[in-house]
Design a protein around this motif. Structure first.
Motif, PDB file in Angstrom:
ATOM      1  N   PRO A 419     -31.891 -19.362 -36.645  1.00 41.73           N
ATOM      2  CA  PRO A 419     -31.335 -20.715 -36.555  1.00 41.73           C
ATOM      3  C   PRO A 419     -29.817 -20.724 -36.512  1.00 41.73           C
ATOM      4  CG  PRO A 419     -33.002 -20.600 -38.279  1.00 41.73           C
ATOM      5  CD  PRO A 419     -32.753 -19.193 -37.825  1.00 41.73           C
ATOM      6  N   LEU A 420     -29.184 -19.693 -37.058  1.00 41.95           N
ATOM      7  CA  LEU A 420     -27.726 -19.643 -37.055  1.00 41.95           C
ATOM      8  C   LEU A 420     -27.147 -19.430 -35.662  1.00 41.95           C
ATOM      9  CD1 LEU A 420     -26.920 -17.614 -40.285  1.00 41.95           C
ATOM     10  CD2 LEU A 420     -26.563 -20.043 -39.864  1.00 41.95           C
ATOM     11  N   HIS A 421     -27.986 -19.020 -34.709  1.00 43.65           N
ATOM     12  CA  HIS A 421     -27.489 -18.875 -33.341  1.00 43.65           C
ATOM     13  C   HIS A 421     -26.924 -20.206 -32.841  1.00 43.65           C
ATOM     14  CE1 HIS A 421     -27.137 -17.957 -29.145  1.00 43.65           C
ATOM     15  NE2 HIS A 421     -28.093 -18.800 -28.823  1.00 43.65           N
ATOM     16  N   GLN A 422     -27.722 -21.254 -32.923  1.00 41.45           N
ATOM     17  CA  GLN A 422     -27.244 -22.579 -32.527  1.00 41.45           C
ATOM     18  C   GLN A 422     -26.398 -23.213 -33.619  1.00 41.45           C
ATOM     19  OE1 GLN A 422     -27.514 -24.115 -29.653  1.00 41.45           O
ATOM     20  NE2 GLN A 422     -28.927 -22.741 -28.606  1.00 41.45           N
ATOM     21  N   GLY A 423     -26.730 -22.930 -34.878  1.00 31.02           N
ATOM     22  CA  GLY A 423     -26.098 -23.640 -35.976  1.00 31.02           C
ATOM     23  C   GLY A 423     -24.701 -23.194 -36.316  1.00 31.02           C
ATOM     24  N   PHE A 425     -23.061 -19.751 -34.574  1.00 33.82           N
ATOM     25  CA  PHE A 425     -22.450 -18.853 -33.599  1.00 33.82           C
ATOM     26  C   PHE A 425     -22.146 -19.523 -32.264  1.00 33.82           C
ATOM     27  CE2 PHE A 425     -24.502 -16.173 -36.701  1.00 33.82           C
ATOM     28  CZ  PHE A 425     -23.541 -15.212 -36.940  1.00 33.82           C
ATOM     29  N   LYS A 426     -22.919 -20.545 -31.903  1.00 33.88           N
ATOM     30  CA  LYS A 426     -22.630 -21.277 -30.672  1.00 33.88           C
ATOM     31  C   LYS A 426     -21.841 -22.553 -30.972  1.00 33.88           C
ATOM     32  CE  LYS A 426     -25.031 -21.178 -26.976  1.00 33.88           C
ATOM     33  NZ  LYS A 426     -26.022 -21.197 -25.855  1.00 33.88           N
ATOM     34  N   ARG A 427     -21.034 -22.514 -32.025  1.00 38.57           N
ATOM     35  CA  ARG A 427     -20.189 -23.633 -32.404  1.00 38.57           C
ATOM     36  C   ARG A 427     -18.727 -23.244 -32.247  1.00 38.57           C
ATOM     37  NH1 ARG A 427     -23.350 -28.202 -32.701  1.00 38.57           N
ATOM     38  NH2 ARG A 427     -25.402 -27.548 -33.439  1.00 38.57           N
ATOM     39  N   THR A 428     -17.929 -24.214 -31.898  1.00 43.51           N
ATOM     40  CA  THR A 428     -16.493 -23.960 -31.762  1.00 43.51           C
ATOM     41  C   THR A 428     -15.905 -23.398 -33.042  1.00 43.51           C
ATOM     42  OG1 THR A 428     -16.301 -25.724 -30.118  1.00 43.51           O
ATOM     43  CG2 THR A 428     -14.281 -25.065 -31.238  1.00 43.51           C
ATOM     44  N   VAL A 429     -16.395 -23.857 -34.176  1.00 48.87           N
ATOM     45  CA  VAL A 429     -15.826 -23.454 -35.465  1.00 48.87           C
ATOM     46  C   VAL A 429     -15.951 -21.951 -35.709  1.00 48.87           C
ATOM     47  CG1 VAL A 429     -17.917 -23.775 -36.830  1.00 48.87           C
ATOM     48  CG2 VAL A 429     -15.678 -24.186 -37.885  1.00 48.87           C
ATOM     49  N   ALA A 430     -16.832 -21.260 -34.996  1.00 48.65           N
ATOM     50  CA  ALA A 430     -17.031 -19.825 -35.208  1.00 48.65           C
ATOM     51  C   ALA A 430     -16.067 -18.967 -34.399  1.00 48.65           C
ATOM     52  CB  ALA A 430     -18.464 -19.443 -34.852  1.00 48.65           C
ATOM     53  N   HIS A 431     -15.188 -19.573 -33.589  1.00 44.91           N
ATOM     54  CA  HIS A 431     -14.357 -18.828 -32.648  1.00 44.91           C
ATOM     55  C   HIS A 431     -12.872 -19.056 -32.906  1.00 44.91           C
ATOM     56  CE1 HIS A 431     -18.308 -19.340 -30.737  1.00 44.91           C
ATOM     57  NE2 HIS A 431     -18.079 -18.171 -30.180  1.00 44.91           N
ATOM     58  N   GLY A 556     -33.338 -34.451 -36.727  1.00 43.94           N
ATOM     59  CA  GLY A 556     -34.269 -34.509 -35.610  1.00 43.94           C
ATOM     60  C   GLY A 556     -34.523 -33.164 -34.972  1.00 43.94           C
ATOM     61  N   GLY A 557     -34.470 -32.108 -35.790  1.00 43.98           N
ATOM     62  CA  GLY A 557     -34.712 -30.769 -35.270  1.00 43.98           C
ATOM     63  C   GLY A 557     -33.507 -30.113 -34.633  1.00 43.98           C
ATOM     64  N   LYS A 558     -32.358 -30.810 -34.593  1.00 36.62           N
ATOM     65  CA  LYS A 558     -31.160 -30.253 -33.980  1.00 36.62           C
ATOM     66  C   LYS A 558     -30.055 -30.121 -35.017  1.00 36.62           C
ATOM     67  CE  LYS A 558     -32.068 -32.130 -29.366  1.00 36.62           C
ATOM     68  NZ  LYS A 558     -31.541 -32.951 -28.254  1.00 36.62           N
ATOM     69  N   GLU A 559     -29.333 -29.002 -34.957  1.00 37.56           N
ATOM     70  CA  GLU A 559     -28.235 -28.802 -35.884  1.00 37.56           C
ATOM     71  C   GLU A 559     -26.956 -29.390 -35.308  1.00 37.56           C
ATOM     72  OE1 GLU A 559     -29.855 -26.115 -34.599  1.00 37.56           O
ATOM     73  OE2 GLU A 559     -30.934 -25.133 -36.228  1.00 37.56           O
ATOM     74  N   ARG A 560     -26.094 -29.867 -36.165  1.00 39.55           N
ATOM     75  CA  ARG A 560     -24.779 -30.307 -35.731  1.00 39.55           C
ATOM     76  C   ARG A 560     -23.778 -29.898 -36.801  1.00 39.55           C
ATOM     77  NH1 ARG A 560     -22.833 -34.531 -38.510  1.00 39.55           N
ATOM     78  NH2 ARG A 560     -24.282 -35.821 -39.697  1.00 39.55           N
ATOM     79  N   VAL A 561     -22.547 -29.619 -36.399  1.00 40.81           N
ATOM     80  CA  VAL A 561     -21.507 -29.272 -37.351  1.00 40.81           C
ATOM     81  C   VAL A 561     -21.127 -30.514 -38.127  1.00 40.81           C
ATOM     82  CG1 VAL A 561     -19.108 -28.556 -37.587  1.00 40.81           C
ATOM     83  CG2 VAL A 561     -20.624 -27.337 -36.043  1.00 40.81           C
ATOM     84  N   GLY A 562     -21.162 -30.402 -39.441  1.00 39.96           N
ATOM     85  CA  GLY A 562     -20.834 -31.554 -40.266  1.00 39.96           C
ATOM     86  C   GLY A 562     -19.413 -31.521 -40.774  1.00 39.96           C
ATOM     87  N   ALA A 563     -18.822 -30.353 -40.882  1.00 38.78           N
ATOM     88  CA  ALA A 563     -17.460 -30.267 -41.404  1.00 38.78           C
ATOM     89  C   ALA A 563     -16.860 -28.944 -40.992  1.00 38.78           C
ATOM     90  CB  ALA A 563     -17.462 -30.385 -42.928  1.00 38.78           C
ATOM     91  N   ALA A 564     -15.550 -28.932 -40.908  1.00 36.52           N
ATOM     92  CA  ALA A 564     -14.822 -27.689 -40.661  1.00 36.52           C
ATOM     93  C   ALA A 564     -13.454 -27.859 -41.295  1.00 36.52           C
ATOM     94  CB  ALA A 564     -14.688 -27.410 -39.179  1.00 36.52           C
ATOM     95  N   GLN A 565     -13.204 -27.154 -42.357  1.00 33.58           N
ATOM     96  CA  GLN A 565     -11.956 -27.284 -43.092  1.00 33.58           C
ATOM     97  C   GLN A 565     -11.228 -25.964 -43.072  1.00 33.58           C
ATOM     98  OE1 GLN A 565     -13.133 -28.611 -46.950  1.00 33.58           O
ATOM     99  NE2 GLN A 565     -14.119 -30.467 -46.196  1.00 33.58           N
TER     100      GLN A 565
END
Length: 631
Positions: A419-423, A425-431, A556-565
């Motif tokens: 699940p961390l692939h979408q949650g 690693f494929k998020r801007t916050v990981a780069h 709804g079965g989809k992950e979204r970034v909730g915060a990035a500090q």
């Protein structure tokens, strides 16, 4: 020229060449175990499962596939054992894939040693699958549906090996005409029907499927199938390959995966007496990634790039048999001990020439900018929209040291089953890029405005106007002998925004209480990970101080970034008077990295122009990315 070596010539080659002797000995050892087992029947039920989900529920590592344990699966990392029924189908996926490859190995040994037993095993594998294929029901996940394998992509990969084995058996005289016709009728013809209705687009998957349709069409004497496969391959070459030869999905792993499909297609065409595609197309695509090699000998992990991206030496061996004058390219990537596979034996050159490898100081490959100088390498991603395997990280910066240490690297992905692939690693916050309002960047086109090499340094300026609505975004990276300056800026044309510059250095990613750790690919975090399900929050910690907080929730079965500090910067990073997190209409960061800390002194700075000094140099970067050395 196409180098495909069979029978007496193959035996003669093994007798003449030391590396070929070693390769043949390794194949013999492998084949002894397979012949002892005999053909393992691939039963129709349960259907095969998706290999990406063959992962441990406790630690997210892959299970260790064991031929003798189809119903009991042991984790390769933590040792946990599972007997979950859904894993049995995934075990069978590996059985099917491995068994057809073992059959091809056995046939090579049959030709080298004139050993009928090995040839009988190879033929028996193919006939067993032909006998059972009609009883298998269609099933699948993600990339279409298959009968033998869990999706059309996997079916095509398997069928290409089966078609190659079918041709090799006939060429070696171990498959009679009646046997060949029976296999084609029962196995290949229904596979053509299955694959054709699922093949239509520009994608690595459709390259594999079109290659398989062409190969199977030749075997069945189906001219319509051959024409169909050729049309899809032609469309993918025209629309999917970028000017420098990089596959549009950008990730080196998927680039080479696509090239392998094209090589399989080419081999099937040529062995069937057709011309195939231009060999230069394959050579150009393979050469496209060579200027991107990292100091540790790997390729950069970009987009869905897995944990590491090795140069596929066996594919380069294969290309030597398909393309003229490719031997020197093989020499650039080859360790002599690597010449151990079937591709080397059947297609590789007798002798690989010695070459002096010199990587360019600055290489721009379809939007990937590799800069090398002194003890450092910087890589900036300014590529176009790369589709479903893309990551939202326009103008990201990765930094490496020449001693092979990864300093600030792309995290790649942990595998599609996590699940961390979408949650994460494929998020801007990981780069290592720009995060605005805590949201993911859009997948969009970026471009290289200017790239210059000077005696004192090299410089790249990149721009992107579609990562966020109503936002101009630019990044200029300068690389000297032991320093790197990063000038990142953004400007909003519609209201105030929250900006954060993200710089991930070597560190640990775990939960906020520090109770568990998660593996970030690329090898620069600890080799322990937790599989997160549902809501998750994490903290990236650097041993010298600094943290970046991120979280996502499931809705709804989809992950979204909730915060990035944050922001987070490595301890040896210099920052000028501009802070690294801000709210407003305009945002700029100037940071320096290096083998030693060199402060940047900014005399003036606008969105398009900067005058600064570092390490005894005084420089001006202009509006078009031009660089002037000021004395």
């Amino acid at each position: 020229m196409t180098r495909i070596i069979f029978g007496a010539d193959l035996a003669n080659r093994v007798a003449r060449l030391d590396w070929a002797k070693v390769a043949a000995d390794r194949l013999r050892i492998k084949c002894q175990a397979h012949l002892a087992h005999g053909v393992v029947e691939s039963l129709a039920e349960p259907p095969t499962g998706w290999a990406h989900r063959y992962i441990c529920e406790l630690c997210s590592s892959k299970y260790a596939w064991d031929l003798d344990s189809p119903h009991r699966h042991t984790c390769s990392s933590c040792g946990a054992v599972s007997e979950a029924p859904e894993l049995h189908g995934m075990w069978k996926y590996y059985l099917n894939l491995n068994q057809i490859s073992w059959a091809r190995d056995a046939l090579a040994i049959a030709e080298i040693d004139t050993d009928v037993a090995h040839a009988d095993y190879a033929r028996a594998v193919l006939e067993a699958y032909a006998a059972s294929y009609g009883t298998m029901r269609e099933h699948g996940v993600n990339a279409g549906t298959g009968r033998l394998q869990p999706q059309a992509l996997c079916e095509a990969v398997w069928m290409l090996d089966a078609a190659a084995l079918w041709r090799e058996l006939q060429r070696a005289g171990y498959l009679q005409a009646s046997q060949a016709a029976s296999i084609a009728e029962r196995l290949f013809a229904p596979a053509i029907t299955l694959l054709k209705r699922q093949t239509s687009a520009v994608h690595n998957i459709h390259c594999w499927q079109a290659a398989a349709i062409t190969a199977l069409g030749h075997a069945c004497g189906d001219a319509a199938a051959v024409a169909f496969g050729r049309r899809i391959i032609g469309m993918n070459l025209r629309e999917g390959v970028r000017p420098a030869g990089l596959w549009y999905e950008v990730a080196p792993v998927y680039h080479h995966y696509t090239v392998e499909a094209l090589a399989q297609y080419q081999l099937a065409e040529i062995e069937s007496g057709a011309e195939g595609i231009a060999a230069t197309d394959i050579a150009t695509m393979l050469r496209a990634t060579l200027d991107l090699v990292l100091p540790n000998g790997q390729l950069p992990v970009i987009n869905d790039g897995w944990e590491r991206a090795a140069i596929p030496v066996n594919l380069f061996e294969w290309a030597c048999g398909l393309c003229d004058d490719f031997d020197k390219d093989l020499a650039r990537v080859l360790d002599a001990e690597d010449r151990c596979g079937r591709m080397a034996l059947r297609h590789g050159p007798d002798v690989v020439p010695e070459v002096q490898v010199q990587l360019p100081e600055l290489a721009v490959v379809d939007g990937l900018c590799a800069m090398r100088r002194g003890g450092m390498m910087a890589l900036v991603k300014a590529s176009c929209d790369a589709g479903g395997h893309d990551h939202p990280e326009r103008l990201s910066l990765n930094l490496y040291l020449a001693d092979s240490e990864l300093r600030m690297a792309d995290p790649g992905n942990p595998g599609y089953g996590s699940p961390l692939h979408q949650g994460f690693f494929k998020r801007t916050v990981a780069h290592n890029t720009l995060l605005v309002d805590g949201d993911n960047q859009r997948l969009c086109d970026a471009y290289v405005q200017r790239s210059v090499v000077l005696p004192e340094l090299c410089i790249v300026t990149t721009r992107c106007n579609g990562a966020y609505p109503d936002l101009q975004y630019a990044r200029t990276v300068l690389l000297g002998d032991d320093w790197c300056v990063d000038w990142l800026r953004a400007r909003s044309s519609d209201g105030e925004r929250t900006f954060r510059a993200l710089y991930h250095a070597n560190g640990d990613l775990g939960d906020p209480e520090g109770q568990s750790e998660i593996l970030v690919p690329n090898g620069y975090l600890k080799k322990q990970r937790t599989l997160a399900r549902g809501d998750w929050s994490g903290v990236w910690r650097h041993p010298d101080g600094g943290e970046l907080h991120a979280s996502f929730q499931v809705e709804g079965g989809k992950e979204r970034v909730g915060a990035a500090q944050g922001p987070f910067l490595p301890a040896n990073t210099h920052r000028d008077a501009v802070i690294c997190a801000a709210e407003g209409r305009e945002f700029q960061v100037v940071a320096s990295f290096g083998l030693k800390t060199l402060p940047v002194v900014c005399e003036q700075k606008t969105f398009d122009e900067m005058v600064f000094s570092i390490g005894g140099l005084r420089l001006r970067v202009g509006p078009s990315g031009d660089l002037t050395l000021l004395r």
